[in-house]
Design an enzyme around this catalytic site. Structure first.
Site, PDB file in Angstrom:
ATOM      1  N   TYR A 111      29.102  55.285  92.741  1.00  0.00           N
ATOM      2  CA  TYR A 111      28.089  55.284  93.798  1.00  0.00           C
ATOM      3  C   TYR A 111      27.455  53.904  93.942  1.00  0.00           C
ATOM      4  CZ  TYR A 111      23.905  56.797  96.370  1.00  0.00           C
ATOM      5  OH  TYR A 111      22.897  56.954  97.297  1.00  0.00           O
TER       6      TYR A 111
ATOM      7  N   SER B 176      21.383  51.794  98.975  1.00  0.00           N
ATOM      8  CA  SER B 176      20.624  52.520  97.949  1.00  0.00           C
ATOM      9  C   SER B 176      20.024  51.536  96.962  1.00  0.00           C
ATOM     10  CB  SER B 176      21.545  53.485  97.208  1.00  0.00           C
ATOM     11  OG  SER B 176      20.908  54.026  96.060  1.00  0.00           O
TER      12      SER B 176
END
Length: 286
Positions: free
Chosen positions: A151, A138
């Protein structure tokens, strides 16, 4: 015909990726915790003239990965491509998120990649397959954003794990790519949790943030196309979307500037912004 495995393939980026590989003539195996959803996705691909199979898989369970690998090998032989796409995105400050929430994020976003790579890299090596592994990292991997530290930590680890594996598997002719999307129109946030909210607040937050993410410029089909090209070209690290490319470059040029800029973000500001744009979100969701 190649065998392409896509985790989290029942929806979003995974589904679009499975569809794209199927149109290229590949056999796709859609693995997802949502078994019925995976079955529907596979059936739709078959109805469109492709080859697809479904498999219910909890990616956080190492033994299920072992069983899955054996099933794939028994059914189709060694896999040619593994796409580790399944993941979650929970929000909350570093200390605000509980240890259990941290562990859940690590188990699903990081350890699933480790388990999948171990099982299928060994399968490819044993069979002499010059295959490819794609891991969904990501833009958060290089953006120390205080709203999503768990995350970001997990995705940064996926990015490094992908590069370490790429080095290790080079001698076997197996490529490894880390894909780093920015904001994409998926249900990732709508299915996540935000630490510190009551059940009612959680439901309202998911509704608002899900509508906000649905307004992202790029759709999951864009990421699918990047994944397919990455497999063909054996790219190493591929940011997707301008904001991800910008973060990728800026974190290398001036990490301190990135940290200062991102320190301005807060849940209070995010909540205030959502309140102001809620009428627009409501109109766009109709």
């Amino acid at each position: 015909m190649s065998t392409v495995i896509v985790t989290g393939g029942a929806a979003g980026i995974g589904l679009e990726t499975a569809r794209l590989f199927a149109t290229k003539g590949d056999r796709v195996v859609i693995a997802d915790l949502d078994g019925p959803g995976a079955e529907v996705a596979a059936a739709d691909i078959v109805a469109a003239g492709g080859r697809a199979h479904s498999y219910r898989l909890d990616v956080s369970d190492e033994q299920q990965w072992e069983n899955f690998g054996k099933w794939v090998n028994d059914q189709f032989g060694a896999a040619d491509v593994l796409i580790n796409n399944a993941g979650i995105m929970d929000l909350g400050g570093f200390t605000e998120m509980s240890a259990a929430q941290w562990q859940r994020t690590v188990d699903i976003d990081l350890m699933s990649v480790v388990y999948g790579c171990r099982v299928f890299a060994k399968q490819m090596i044993d069979a002499g397959v010059r295959g490819h592994i794609v891991n969904l990292s990501s833009g958060a991997a290089y953006a120390p954003f205080k709203l999503e530290p768990a995350y970001g930590v997990a995705k940064a680890a996926v990015l490094m794990a992908s590069q370490a594996l790429r080095v290790e598997l080079r001698s076997h002719g197996i490529g490894v790519t880390a894909i780093c999307p920015g904001a994409i129109r998926t249900d990732l946030l709508a299915h996540g949790e935000r630490a510190g909210l009551s059940d009612a607040e959680q439901a309202a937050w998911r509704d608002d943030i899900g509508k906000a993410q649905s307004m992202a410029f790029a759709g999951p089909d864009k990421v699918a196309r990047v994944i397919e090209r990455s497999v063909r070209n054996n790219w190493a690290i591929v940011p997707v979307n301008p904001e991800s490319w910008l973060g990728f470059v800026m974190f290398r040029l001036s990490p301190s500037l990135v940290r200062v800029t991102l320190s301005l973000a807060s849940f209070d500001r995010a909540d205030a912004l959502l309140t102001r744009v809620r009428p627009l979100l409501a109109r766009n969701s109709k």
